[in-house]
Design an enzyme around this catalytic site. Structure first.
Site, PDB file in Angstrom:
ATOM      1  N   ASP A 145       0.821  -1.218   0.000  1.00 30.04           N
ATOM      2  CA  ASP A 145       0.000   0.000   0.000  1.00 30.04           C
ATOM      3  C   ASP A 145       0.852   1.264   0.000  1.00 30.04           C
ATOM      4  O   ASP A 145       0.629   2.179   0.807  1.00 30.04           O
ATOM      5  CB  ASP A 145      -0.936   0.015   1.207  1.00 30.04           C
ATOM      6  CG  ASP A 145      -1.744  -1.262   1.358  1.00 30.04           C
ATOM      7  OD1 ASP A 145      -2.072  -1.862   0.325  1.00 30.04           O
ATOM      8  OD2 ASP A 145      -2.054  -1.644   2.497  1.00 30.04           O
ATOM      9  N   GLU A 183     -11.280   0.694  -3.816  1.00 26.55           N
ATOM     10  CA  GLU A 183     -10.529   1.109  -2.627  1.00 26.55           C
ATOM     11  C   GLU A 183      -9.346   1.957  -3.050  1.00 26.55           C
ATOM     12  O   GLU A 183      -9.156   2.261  -4.225  1.00 26.55           O
ATOM     13  CB  GLU A 183     -10.060  -0.126  -1.848  1.00 26.55           C
ATOM     14  CG  GLU A 183      -9.202  -1.071  -2.660  1.00 26.55           C
ATOM     15  CD  GLU A 183      -8.904  -2.383  -1.952  1.00 26.55           C
ATOM     16  OE1 GLU A 183      -9.154  -2.496  -0.744  1.00 26.55           O
ATOM     17  OE2 GLU A 183      -8.399  -3.305  -2.619  1.00 26.55           O
TER      18      GLU A 183
END
Length: 513
Positions: free
Chosen positions: A22, A189
């Site tokens: 991420d 997302e």
């Protein structure tokens, strides 16, 4: 609107090897700063610096104090999810989800190295993966993925959401609005919002963080939409390809030093005959892009050339552990010492083992597909050793106690122990974990690698077990993390010395015919 074209260059992928998922990146002058997720590990949210987007050095962690995240009781898969790092008004801003903990948080710091603030809880943001952006008037927008993690509606997904926010207080100034949520693939997302030459771009991940992971993008003349999706979405995905880097997604956009553009994103390097297992989990990769008719055209993510072997050694001669050392849910400083026996890391056990959620364990990420870890230990006062860990349900250990050496394997609900007596006086023992990439086409090649657990005693080497690495991979464990290897104490007091690591990546496998 057509921003200037990039001058693409192949990055030395992975940019940050090992479990570093991420990624988010921000540019401040000629400097780049990158932050990653850390889940249940402490210190949390590792921070890196670069001048060229290629060579990265860890400069610290955003979470260095208990209470910044609610880690002590964080369940499996919880903790620090998906930070976004930005710079504005002379300060660094970092927004992140403390999943199953404090919620969505805003941290600030004057320097990326820290110290970072205690974190303000966002009020009115029920979701994950927050992004923070400002328009020309200084209005702050927090854009996030509307996955509810708690309450009666836990598990419900509302797509990509946005609020105007006061970042100083964390208070939302309006009710959430729904934005563009992609092409219809699952789990929209990781939103990031950018203004480029008067046009607002909303980039998201969709398809899930597994093999279907992808990057899609939309644009608008306003930060709050409505947004028009790119006709070529997804603009990046490795699904259904033979590319050695899979699961590419969760990307952040940044200008390169030469005036072009690049994406940093997570990816995985699966191995084995069916390329089904990724020991190191999700890592940080980069790729270049060009702009055509106002849309990004992204190059596929390719591995860099196989680097030379990497080695490091820690003799524990400092007063505190370096930022690469991480423990599970609790600070290692609470139960270990570098000054009690100078030149040794002394770990005090409390009866917990590697099967427990808060083991007395401190380790470093495996960063190469071929790797060797070793440490010398004084086990005269207790029991401990070296563990290769995905989580408390998936780990391989090599441990020693007075007169005995053991290998342990935990895979889900299955446990096995191999044990041998130590010959002669053996208070000082060197334990070793060697990871060998699987080769050929036999049964051993079904998994990504073999894990060898051994000890070096005064009478010579003793190999206790050779285990299949697929059972300590991200896919088998269904984990968001990757392998972390380090020292632990299970009983009494154990002192460690000379922690050594050597790693190398073999050449990337050739595409299939």
């Amino acid at each position: 609107m057509t921003p200037p074209p990039a001058r693409p260059a192949a990055p030395a992928n992975p940019l940050v090897p090992g479990f570093h998922p991420d990624p988010s990146v921000t540019r401040v002058g000629d400097d780049y700063y990158l932050a990653c997720s850390s889940f249940e590990y402490f210190p949390g949210i590792p921070l890196f610096h670069s001048h060229d987007l290629v060579n990265w050095r860890q400069i610290g962690n955003a979470v260095t104090r208990p209470g910044q995240l609610a880690l002590e009781k964080t369940p499996l898969l919880g903790g620090a999810w998906a930070p976004t790092i930005r710079f504005r008004d002379g300060r660094f801003w970092l927004v992140v989800t403390d999943a199953m903990g404090r919620g969505s948080l805003v941290f600030t710091a004057d320097r990326a190295e820290g110290p970072w603030s205690d974190g303000i809880v966002m009020q009115g943001v029920s979701g994950i993966d927050p992004d923070i952006a400002w328009d020309a008037d200084g209005t702050c927008f927090v854009t996030y993925s509307g996955l509810r993690l708690d309450g009666d509606r836990a598990g419900e997904h509302l797509g990509i959401q946005q609020v105007r926010m006061d970042p100083e207080t964390g208070r939302a100034l309006e009710e959430p609005r729904s934005l563009w949520s992609g092409t219809g693939l699952m789990f929209p997302e990781a939103p990031h919002l950018y203004e480029i030459d008067g046009v607002w771009y909303l980039m998201i991940a969709e398809g899930g963080t597994e093999r279907g992971h992808s990057v899609s993008i939309a644009r608008s003349d306003r930060p709050d939409g409505p947004f028009e999706g790119c006709p070529a979405n997804p603009v990046l995905s490795a699904r259904s390809t033979d590319r050695p880097v899979q699961n590419t997604g969760h990307a952040d956009l940044v200008r390169t030093p030469d005036g072009g553009w690049a994406l940093v994103m997570l990816g995985m390097r699966p191995r084995g005959l069916t390329r089904a297992f990724s020991p190191m989990g999700r890592e940080t990769f980069g790729t270049a892009l060009e702009w055509v008719d106002g849309w990004p055209v992204v190059r596929p993510v390719e591995p860099g050339p196989a680097p030379q072997p990497v080695g490091y050694e820690d003799d524990f001669t400092g007063t505190e552990l370096g930022p690469q050392w991480i423990s599970v849910r609790t600070p290692a400083a609470d139960w270990s010492s570098l000054t009690e026996r100078p030149g040794r890391l002394v770990v005090h056990a409390d009866g917990s083992t590697m099967d427990d959620p808060r083991p007395r364990f401190v380790g470093r990420r495996q960063q190469h597909q071929a790797a060797e870890f070793s440490v010398r230990m004084d086990c005269s006062g207790g029991t401990g050793g070296l563990s290769l860990r995905i989580d408390e349900h998936h780990h391989y250990d090599i441990e020693a106690a007075a007169g005995v050496v053991r290998a342990r394997a935990r895979v889900g609900g299955l446990r096995q122990v191999w044990e041998q007596p130590l010959p002669g006086p053996a208070d000082e023992v060197t334990v070793r974990i060697v990871v060998e990439p699987a080769e050929g086409t036999g049964p051993d090649a079904l998994g990504p690698d073999l894990v060898r657990l051994s000890a070096w005693t005064p009478a010579g080497p003793v190999e206790l077990a050779v285990l299949d690495g697929r059972y300590v991979s991200a896919e088998t464990a269904a984990a968001f993390t990757g392998r972390v290897v380090g020292v632990y104490a299970a009983e009494g007091v154990v002192a460690f010395d000379r922690f050594r690591y050597r790693g190398q990546d073999p050449a990337a496998p050739a595409p299939r015919p």
